[in-house]
Design an enzyme around this catalytic site. Structure first.
Site, PDB file in Angstrom:
ATOM      1  N   ARG A 244      -7.105  -2.417  -9.075  1.00  0.00           N
ATOM      2  CA  ARG A 244      -8.127  -2.478  -8.021  1.00  0.00           C
ATOM      3  C   ARG A 244      -9.438  -3.096  -8.512  1.00  0.00           C
ATOM      4  NH1 ARG A 244      -6.692   2.471  -5.613  1.00  0.00           N
ATOM      5  NH2 ARG A 244      -5.238   1.393  -4.263  1.00  0.00           N
ATOM      6  N   GLU A 364      -5.043  -4.711  -0.711  1.00  0.00           N
ATOM      7  CA  GLU A 364      -5.137  -3.803  -1.872  1.00  0.00           C
ATOM      8  C   GLU A 364      -5.641  -2.428  -1.458  1.00  0.00           C
ATOM      9  OE1 GLU A 364      -5.276  -4.252  -5.715  1.00  0.00           O
ATOM     10  OE2 GLU A 364      -3.593  -5.487  -5.133  1.00  0.00           O
TER      11      GLU A 364
HETATM   12  C1  LIG Z   1      -3.632 -11.740   3.391  1.00  0.00           C
HETATM   13  C2  LIG Z   1      -2.914 -10.466   3.069  1.00  0.00           C
HETATM   14  C3  LIG Z   1      -2.201 -10.375   1.871  1.00  0.00           C
HETATM   15  C4  LIG Z   1      -1.482  -9.217   1.583  1.00  0.00           C
HETATM   16  N1  LIG Z   1      -0.716  -9.148   0.433  1.00  0.00           N
HETATM   17  C5  LIG Z   1       0.125  -8.099   0.242  1.00  0.00           C
HETATM   18  C6  LIG Z   1       1.075  -8.088  -0.832  1.00  0.00           C
HETATM   19  O1  LIG Z   1       1.139  -9.012  -1.646  1.00  0.00           O
HETATM   20  N2  LIG Z   1       1.923  -7.030  -0.928  1.00  0.00           N
HETATM   21  C7  LIG Z   1       1.900  -5.991  -0.056  1.00  0.00           C
HETATM   22  O2  LIG Z   1       2.707  -5.071  -0.202  1.00  0.00           O
HETATM   23  N3  LIG Z   1       1.003  -5.960   0.989  1.00  0.00           N
HETATM   24  C8  LIG Z   1       0.126  -6.984   1.139  1.00  0.00           C
HETATM   25  N4  LIG Z   1      -0.763  -6.985   2.203  1.00  0.00           N
HETATM   26  C9  LIG Z   1      -0.781  -5.861   3.123  1.00  0.00           C
HETATM   27  C10 LIG Z   1      -2.038  -5.016   3.040  1.00  0.00           C
HETATM   28  O3  LIG Z   1      -2.045  -4.281   1.841  1.00  0.00           O
HETATM   29  C11 LIG Z   1      -2.077  -4.159   4.299  1.00  0.00           C
HETATM   30  O4  LIG Z   1      -2.392  -5.027   5.380  1.00  0.00           O
HETATM   31  C12 LIG Z   1      -3.096  -3.037   4.221  1.00  0.00           C
HETATM   32  O5  LIG Z   1      -2.683  -2.080   3.275  1.00  0.00           O
HETATM   33  C13 LIG Z   1      -3.300  -2.332   5.571  1.00  0.00           C
HETATM   34  O6  LIG Z   1      -2.104  -2.032   6.183  1.00  0.00           O
HETATM   35  P1  LIG Z   1      -1.885  -2.459   7.730  1.00  0.00           P
HETATM   36  O7  LIG Z   1      -2.222  -3.880   7.828  1.00  0.00           O
HETATM   37  O8  LIG Z   1      -0.523  -2.038   8.136  1.00  0.00           O
HETATM   38  O9  LIG Z   1      -2.976  -1.641   8.535  1.00  0.00           O
HETATM   39  P2  LIG Z   1      -2.871  -0.125   9.047  1.00  0.00           P
HETATM   40  O10 LIG Z   1      -2.435   0.772   7.945  1.00  0.00           O
HETATM   41  O11 LIG Z   1      -2.097  -0.104  10.320  1.00  0.00           O
HETATM   42  O12 LIG Z   1      -4.386   0.185   9.369  1.00  0.00           O
HETATM   43  C14 LIG Z   1      -5.082  -0.337  10.507  1.00  0.00           C
HETATM   44  C15 LIG Z   1      -6.511   0.150  10.443  1.00  0.00           C
HETATM   45  O13 LIG Z   1      -6.534   1.595  10.525  1.00  0.00           O
HETATM   46  C16 LIG Z   1      -7.205   2.115   9.387  1.00  0.00           C
HETATM   47  N5  LIG Z   1      -6.548   3.352   8.969  1.00  0.00           N
HETATM   48  C17 LIG Z   1      -5.228   3.551   8.678  1.00  0.00           C
HETATM   49  N6  LIG Z   1      -5.019   4.826   8.315  1.00  0.00           N
HETATM   50  C18 LIG Z   1      -6.226   5.442   8.348  1.00  0.00           C
HETATM   51  C19 LIG Z   1      -6.678   6.758   8.062  1.00  0.00           C
HETATM   52  N7  LIG Z   1      -5.830   7.706   7.621  1.00  0.00           N
HETATM   53  N8  LIG Z   1      -7.979   7.049   8.230  1.00  0.00           N
HETATM   54  C20 LIG Z   1      -8.856   6.096   8.632  1.00  0.00           C
HETATM   55  N9  LIG Z   1      -8.499   4.823   8.916  1.00  0.00           N
HETATM   56  C21 LIG Z   1      -7.203   4.510   8.779  1.00  0.00           C
HETATM   57  C22 LIG Z   1      -7.090   1.044   8.308  1.00  0.00           C
HETATM   58  O14 LIG Z   1      -8.106   1.173   7.334  1.00  0.00           O
HETATM   59  C23 LIG Z   1      -7.226  -0.208   9.152  1.00  0.00           C
HETATM   60  O15 LIG Z   1      -8.567  -0.464   9.383  1.00  0.00           O
HETATM   61  C24 LIG Z   1      -1.516  -8.123   2.483  1.00  0.00           C
HETATM   62  C25 LIG Z   1      -2.252  -8.221   3.671  1.00  0.00           C
HETATM   63  C26 LIG Z   1      -2.920  -9.376   3.983  1.00  0.00           C
HETATM   64  C27 LIG Z   1      -3.652  -9.471   5.292  1.00  0.00           C
END
Ligand SMILES: Cc1cc2nc3c(=O)[nH]c(=O)nc-3n(C[C@H](O)[C@H](O)[C@H](O)COP(=O)(O)OP(=O)(O)OC[C@H]3O[C@@H](n4cnc5c(N)ncnc54)[C@H](O)[C@@H]3O)c2cc1C
Length: 383
Positions: A244, A364
């Site tokens: 991180r 991340e």
């Molecule tokens: C350009 C890019 C590159 C990436 N690269 C990788 C990779 O190489 N490998 C990999 O595995 N993943 C990767 N990711 C995925 C990334 O880690 C996820 O998008 C991220 O962890 C959020 O998950 P989600 O998009 O499903 O959002 P969600 O989990 O659905 O969250 C949506 C929103 O709700 C909020 N939220 C969720 N739960 C809570 C809670 N308990 N309390 C308060 N707020 C909450 C989140 O903070 C967010 O604002 C990548 C994403 C992008 C966009």
């Protein structure tokens, strides 16, 4: 004693990265942002300079650098382009689970493969799924054991470098009846049954490739299990706790670029008969950008230092990542404001910084999740 001076070697590394960024990345950043592609010749040159797998120990063909040096590389590369840097730095993140949980045979085979190959080889970290982002325990990709192999089925989404990778570190459920404790991590070489799905058409960091991956009856030998069966969640989370600081350092690179571009512009642009820099409201913006960037850098260096001391910085790396990600977004927003209408035009670099910055609050582990981690770690300290 606490010291903030970088060593001669660290300064030389910063200079080398800055020169590479100035000559190789900045001139092509806008073009590859538009194309939505990674410039492979630039990636190959970065590999030849040892910037790609910097943290891998020398015995496995890496540069054997510490997290502090990896952070200096990350900040420097992102100063040039957050998209290109994201792709180039992903190897450092995806190699961490193998470095810390791999057997000597796994390290010998896979770390050497990515480090010693003449042609750049990518490794991806495949955790996120359509129904499981922040809630990692909700993944549904399955790894069924049959004799001496596992058969993986499932769908991963948003995987950086997924289409370019030769190796994947994949998180799958070996016991779907359990949440965290039912997960295992696997080293999966690219091969039969791995299908690259849609490529994301992204708002920012467009030069990095982000794709969907479909695993259809992918057969992996038992010896490719990373750590123990059921240890996958810990493998992924500990790897992220260690990496991180790198994510924080990438955010810093963008934030610093936003500040430098804003300062330059504010000194040149004349309105009301004097340069913008002499207006107090502009000074306030620049001062606050620099305060936040320096605060984020100190948190980042502390988290990196802890990793280099063999500690696991859970609280500290989440603080650094959230602070640096937020600082990058604010710096980019203010940079566009300082440039006024020109900031909104693709002719100037801050428009791209604005689009790129947002990712630092999302990938991340989102900055909301970092705050949950910080609060949970603080609560543990209450006696
Ligand atoms: C350009 C890019 C590159 C990436 N690269 C990788 C990779 O190489 N490998 C990999 O595995 N993943 C990767 N990711 C995925 C990334 O880690 C996820 O998008 C991220 O962890 C959020 O998950 P989600 O998009 O499903 O959002 P969600 O989990 O659905 O969250 C949506 C929103 O709700 C909020 N939220 C969720 N739960 C809570 C809670 N308990 N309390 C308060 N707020 C909450 C989140 O903070 C967010 O604002 C990548 C994403 C992008 C966009």
């Amino acid at each position: 004693m606490i010291g903030f001076d970088l060593s001669e070697e660290q300064v030389a590394l910063q200079d080398m990265v800055a020169k590479f960024v100035k000559n190789e990345i900045i001139p092509v950043a806008a073009e590859y942002d538009k194309l939505g592609m990674l410039p492979m010749d630039v990636a190959q040159k970065a590999h030849e300079l040892g910037l790609i797998n910097a943290g891998v120990p020398e015995e496995y063909g890496g540069a054997g650098m510490g997290m502090m040096e990896s952070c200096l590389i990350a900040e420097g590369l992102t100063y040039g382009c957050a998209g290109i840097a994201t792709s180039l730095l992903l190897n450092s993140i995806a190699a961490i689970p193998i470095m810390f949980f791999g057997t000597s045979e796994q390290k010998e085979k896979y770390l050497k493969l990515i480090c010693e190959s003449e042609e750049i080889k990518f490794i991806s970290f495949a955790v996120t799924e359509p129904g499981a982002g922040s809630d990692v325990a909700a993944i549904t990709t399955k790894a069924d054991k049959k004799n001496s192999e596992y058969i993986i089925n499932g769908r991963k989404t948003f995987i950086t470098n997924g289409d370019l990778a030769s190796i994947y570190v994949v998180l799958a459920k070996t016991d779907p009846s359990k949440a965290h404790k039912g997960m295992s991590a696997f080293i999966v070489p690219r091969g039969e049954g791995i299908i690259v799905g849609k490529k994301e058409d992204k708002m920012g960091i467009r030069a990095s490739h982000t794709v969907e991956l479909i695993f259809e009856d992918v057969r992996v030998p038992e010896k490719n299990l990373l750590g123990k069966e059921g240890q996958g969640f810990a493998v992924a989370m500990e790897a992220l706790d260690r990496s991180r600081a790198l994510a924080a350092a990438t955010a810093l690179g963008l934030a610093q670029r936003a500040l430098d571009e804003s300062l330059k512009y504010a000194c040149q642009r004349v309105q009301f008969g004097k340069p913008l820099i002499s207006q107090q409201l502009i000074q306030k913006k620049l001062a606050e950008m620099s305060m936040e960037i320096d605060a984020a850098r100190l948190l980042t260096w502390r988290a990196a230092w802890m990793v280099d001391q063999g500690k696991l910085p859970i609280l500290e790396s989440s603080q650094a990542k959230a602070m640096a990600g937020d600082a990058a977004v604010r710096a980019a927003v203010e940079a566009v404001q300082i440039f006024g209408g020109y900031g909104y035009s693709k002719e100037y670099p801050v428009e791209k910084l604005y689009r790129d910055a947002k990712i630092f609050q999302i990938y991340e582990g989102t900055n909301e999740i970092q705050r949950l981690v910080i609060a949970a770690e603080l609560a543990k300290k209450v006696k």
